[in-house]
Design an enzyme around this catalytic site. Structure first.
Site, PDB file in Angstrom:
ATOM      1  CB  CYS A  54      -1.125  -1.798   2.035  1.00 19.56           C
ATOM      2  SG  CYS A  54      -1.523  -2.950   3.365  1.00 19.56           S
ATOM      3  CB  CYS A 123      -4.810  -9.003   2.015  1.00 14.31           C
ATOM      4  SG  CYS A 123      -5.102  -7.624   0.908  1.00 14.31           S
TER       5      CYS A 123
HETATM    6 FE1  FES Z   1      -3.408  -3.909   3.009  1.00 14.27          FE
HETATM    7 FE2  FES Z   1      -5.215  -5.605   2.158  1.00 14.27          FE
HETATM    8  S1  FES Z   1      -4.762  -3.663   1.334  1.00 14.27           S
HETATM    9  S2  FES Z   1      -3.761  -5.910   3.710  1.00 14.27           S
END
Ligand code: FES
Length: 149
Positions: A54, A123
């Site tokens: 992400c 996450c």
């Molecule tokens: Fe990347 Fe939470 S969106 S760790």
């Protein structure tokens, strides 16, 4: 109450409400707000960094002595889920041997947080992956290898 503290209290209330309506438990919100394990450890013996798919990045600082994690801090450039998971996980690995810290699962971190949104499960994965990376880096002598390892 001063105008400034009124504004700050309103911001805090809005943040809590937003996180709560997104699916974060009160405990996860508290970890996110307290950020008590956020930062740098000056006397760290192992420092490792990892960026998730992400784009969020974590940098972990472990003080390892005699094979035991005596202290842990982490810098998180990321979402509330990443911050809450990282803060909880640092509490969970402190005082553990390297092998026991490796046994901490994503599920254990989720249980500690009580609840976070489904789409934030990765996450937790990123948090656990950086712990694994730091410990494996440490065991293989990559980076700042602690004494006695
Ligand atoms: Fe990347 Fe939470 S969106 S760790």
């Amino acid at each position: 109450m001063s105008e400034v503290s009124n504004v700050l209290n309103n911001d805090l209330k809005t943040t809590k409400e937003l996180l709560s309506s997104s699916g974060y438990s009160d405990k996860a919100i508290q970890y996110y707000l307290d950020k008590k394990n956020m930062g740098v450890l000056d006397d760290a013996t192992q420092v490792s960094e990892l960026t998730g798919h992400c784009g969020d990045t974590m940098k972990i600082f472990l003080k390892i002595d005699d094979g035991i994690i005596r202290d842990a801090k982490i810098q998180v450039l990321g979402c509330p889920g990443a911050i809450a998971a990282a803060m909880a996980a640092m509490d969970m690995i402190k005082g553990k041997t390297l092998d026991d810290a490796l046994k901490v699962t994503d599920r254990d971190i989720f249980r500690e947080l009580e609840d976070i949104p489904d789409q934030k499960q990765h996450c937790i994965r990123l948090t656990n992956k950086i712990i694994e990376k730091a410990i494996n880096d440490c065991k293989s002598g990559n980076g700042n290898s602690p004494k006695g390892e």
